[in-house]
Design a protein around this motif. Sequence first.
Motif, PDB file in Angstrom:
ATOM      1  N   VAL A  19       0.829  -1.205   0.000  1.00  0.00           N
ATOM      2  CA  VAL A  19       0.000   0.000   0.000  1.00  0.00           C
ATOM      3  C   VAL A  19       0.864   1.257   0.000  1.00  0.00           C
ATOM      4  CG1 VAL A  19      -1.591   1.357   1.431  1.00  0.00           C
ATOM      5  CG2 VAL A  19      -2.032  -1.064   1.026  1.00  0.00           C
ATOM      6  N   PHE A  20       1.860   1.309   0.889  1.00  0.00           N
ATOM      7  CA  PHE A  20       2.699   2.505   0.965  1.00  0.00           C
ATOM      8  C   PHE A  20       3.566   2.675  -0.274  1.00  0.00           C
ATOM      9  CE2 PHE A  20       1.855   2.483   5.593  1.00  0.00           C
ATOM     10  CZ  PHE A  20       1.458   3.808   5.713  1.00  0.00           C
ATOM     11  N   ALA A  21       3.976   1.589  -0.902  1.00  0.00           N
ATOM     12  CA  ALA A  21       4.765   1.703  -2.133  1.00  0.00           C
ATOM     13  C   ALA A  21       3.906   2.208  -3.288  1.00  0.00           C
ATOM     14  CB  ALA A  21       5.383   0.369  -2.494  1.00  0.00           C
ATOM     15  N   GLY A  22       2.627   1.918  -3.265  1.00  0.00           N
ATOM     16  CA  GLY A  22       1.741   2.343  -4.339  1.00  0.00           C
ATOM     17  C   GLY A  22       1.242   3.773  -4.210  1.00  0.00           C
ATOM     18  N   MET A  23       1.429   4.368  -3.048  1.00  0.00           N
ATOM     19  CA  MET A  23       0.964   5.745  -2.848  1.00  0.00           C
ATOM     20  C   MET A  23       1.941   6.740  -3.461  1.00  0.00           C
ATOM     21  SD  MET A  23      -0.463   5.739   0.984  1.00  0.00           S
ATOM     22  CE  MET A  23      -2.084   5.144   1.340  1.00  0.00           C
ATOM     23  N   SER A  24       1.480   7.957  -3.585  1.00  0.00           N
ATOM     24  CA  SER A  24       2.283   9.017  -4.183  1.00  0.00           C
ATOM     25  C   SER A  24       3.335   9.505  -3.190  1.00  0.00           C
ATOM     26  CB  SER A  24       1.375  10.173  -4.586  1.00  0.00           C
ATOM     27  OG  SER A  24       2.145  11.265  -4.979  1.00  0.00           O
ATOM     28  N   TRP A  25       4.598   9.390  -3.562  1.00  0.00           N
ATOM     29  CA  TRP A  25       5.683   9.841  -2.702  1.00  0.00           C
ATOM     30  C   TRP A  25       6.049  11.289  -2.977  1.00  0.00           C
ATOM     31  CZ3 TRP A  25       9.857   5.469  -1.977  1.00  0.00           C
ATOM     32  CH2 TRP A  25       9.259   4.372  -1.350  1.00  0.00           C
ATOM     33  N   ILE A  26       5.750  11.754  -4.201  1.00  0.00           N
ATOM     34  CA  ILE A  26       6.032  13.149  -4.559  1.00  0.00           C
ATOM     35  C   ILE A  26       5.030  13.591  -5.627  1.00  0.00           C
ATOM     36  CG2 ILE A  26       7.767  12.616  -6.304  1.00  0.00           C
ATOM     37  CD1 ILE A  26       9.336  15.075  -5.208  1.00  0.00           C
ATOM     38  N   ASN A  27       4.542  14.806  -5.479  1.00  0.00           N
ATOM     39  CA  ASN A  27       3.616  15.401  -6.450  1.00  0.00           C
ATOM     40  C   ASN A  27       4.345  16.518  -7.185  1.00  0.00           C
ATOM     41  OD1 ASN A  27       1.445  13.826  -5.469  1.00  0.00           O
ATOM     42  ND2 ASN A  27       1.161  15.269  -3.800  1.00  0.00           N
ATOM     43  N   LEU A  28       4.173  16.558  -8.495  1.00  0.00           N
ATOM     44  CA  LEU A  28       4.831  17.584  -9.303  1.00  0.00           C
ATOM     45  C   LEU A  28       3.839  18.255 -10.230  1.00  0.00           C
ATOM     46  CD1 LEU A  28       7.459  15.086  -9.615  1.00  0.00           C
ATOM     47  CD2 LEU A  28       8.303  17.399  -9.565  1.00  0.00           C
ATOM     48  N   GLU A  29       4.123  19.514 -10.519  1.00  0.00           N
ATOM     49  CA  GLU A  29       3.336  20.271 -11.483  1.00  0.00           C
ATOM     50  C   GLU A  29       4.309  20.981 -12.411  1.00  0.00           C
ATOM     51  OE1 GLU A  29       0.149  23.940 -11.504  1.00  0.00           O
ATOM     52  OE2 GLU A  29       0.326  22.704  -9.704  1.00  0.00           O
ATOM     53  N   LEU A  30       4.088  20.813 -13.693  1.00  0.00           N
ATOM     54  CA  LEU A  30       4.962  21.436 -14.678  1.00  0.00           C
ATOM     55  C   LEU A  30       4.440  22.815 -15.052  1.00  0.00           C
ATOM     56  CD1 LEU A  30       5.693  18.399 -17.035  1.00  0.00           C
ATOM     57  CD2 LEU A  30       7.052  19.247 -15.119  1.00  0.00           C
ATOM     58  N   SER A  31       5.316  23.644 -15.553  1.00  0.00           N
ATOM     59  CA  SER A  31       4.971  25.012 -15.947  1.00  0.00           C
ATOM     60  C   SER A  31       4.094  24.989 -17.198  1.00  0.00           C
ATOM     61  CB  SER A  31       6.240  25.817 -16.194  1.00  0.00           C
ATOM     62  OG  SER A  31       6.927  25.284 -17.299  1.00  0.00           O
ATOM     63  N   PRO A  32       3.425  26.100 -17.486  1.00  0.00           N
ATOM     64  CA  PRO A  32       2.588  26.159 -18.703  1.00  0.00           C
ATOM     65  C   PRO A  32       3.377  25.903 -19.985  1.00  0.00           C
ATOM     66  CG  PRO A  32       2.047  27.968 -17.239  1.00  0.00           C
ATOM     67  CD  PRO A  32       3.256  27.285 -16.655  1.00  0.00           C
ATOM     68  N   GLU A  33       4.653  26.276 -20.007  1.00  0.00           N
ATOM     69  CA  GLU A  33       5.464  26.028 -21.206  1.00  0.00           C
ATOM     70  C   GLU A  33       5.629  24.540 -21.480  1.00  0.00           C
ATOM     71  OE1 GLU A  33       7.081  27.930 -18.593  1.00  0.00           O
ATOM     72  OE2 GLU A  33       6.127  29.719 -19.378  1.00  0.00           O
ATOM     73  N   ALA A  34       5.561  23.721 -20.419  1.00  0.00           N
ATOM     74  CA  ALA A  34       5.725  22.273 -20.563  1.00  0.00           C
ATOM     75  C   ALA A  34       4.376  21.559 -20.591  1.00  0.00           C
ATOM     76  CB  ALA A  34       6.576  21.726 -19.429  1.00  0.00           C
ATOM     77  N   GLY A  35       3.295  22.320 -20.687  1.00  0.00           N
ATOM     78  CA  GLY A  35       1.978  21.708 -20.776  1.00  0.00           C
ATOM     79  C   GLY A  35       1.177  21.773 -19.492  1.00  0.00           C
ATOM     80  N   ALA A  36       1.723  22.329 -18.445  1.00  0.00           N
ATOM     81  CA  ALA A  36       1.039  22.494 -17.148  1.00  0.00           C
ATOM     82  C   ALA A  36       0.432  21.182 -16.655  1.00  0.00           C
ATOM     83  CB  ALA A  36      -0.009  23.590 -17.234  1.00  0.00           C
ATOM     84  N   GLN A  37       1.155  20.119 -16.839  1.00  0.00           N
ATOM     85  CA  GLN A  37       0.672  18.813 -16.402  1.00  0.00           C
ATOM     86  C   GLN A  37       1.018  18.570 -14.939  1.00  0.00           C
ATOM     87  OE1 GLN A  37       2.402  15.975 -19.040  1.00  0.00           O
ATOM     88  NE2 GLN A  37       1.396  16.809 -20.845  1.00  0.00           N
ATOM     89  N   LYS A  38       0.141  17.848 -14.271  1.00  0.00           N
ATOM     90  CA  LYS A  38       0.389  17.419 -12.889  1.00  0.00           C
ATOM     91  C   LYS A  38       0.591  15.913 -12.912  1.00  0.00           C
ATOM     92  CE  LYS A  38      -2.520  20.975 -10.875  1.00  0.00           C
ATOM     93  NZ  LYS A  38      -3.679  21.270 -10.025  1.00  0.00           N
TER      94      LYS A  38
END
Length: 176
Positions: A19-38
């Motif tokens: 369960v702990f290995a499957g959870m999100s360890w880090i969340n990232l958000e890219l800038s609008p120039e890179a598509g603003a993807q999360k």
Amino acid sequence: MSSRKITIAWLVSVGLMAVFAGMSWINLELSPEAGAQKFEISGYQVFPIISALMLLQVASLLATLLTPELVARVISGLLAPIMLAHALFVFFGLQSNTQNAIEVQITEMTGVSGFASQAEFVEFAGETFLWVGYLLAITLNFAVLLAKAVLKSVSSNAKASKEELVSEPDLWETQK
């Protein structure tokens, strides 16, 4: 401690690790120039070996259920150092492996490789510290494996027979 309780604790520790290995360890958000993807990075992406270790744990658990106690103790004893080494690898290699996982993910999304080039695309990076839960689950797993390898299991039949022997009258007492 009974063998059944140790086996249940082993199963719980493997479940917690999964369960702990499957959870999100880090969340990232890219800038609008890179598509603003999360996107999120899980423990399985940071340490790909985790899935192989989960399979090894399940196979070992099943093997200990189907073999005599001595073989089960040997299997647990052999698996304990592997899990200790994995815990040390997670603790000391977390930063570099997380960085590598992020770099691979950003390369797949943007086509830009190299951490220095990708750094300008990252707008937000938030660590969730769920890797601490994974390390605690590994620690529990290691303790259960050691207990299974070292402690002699006490079956309920052995307890009942000892109680019956104590409650029976002594041969010398009946000769009066």
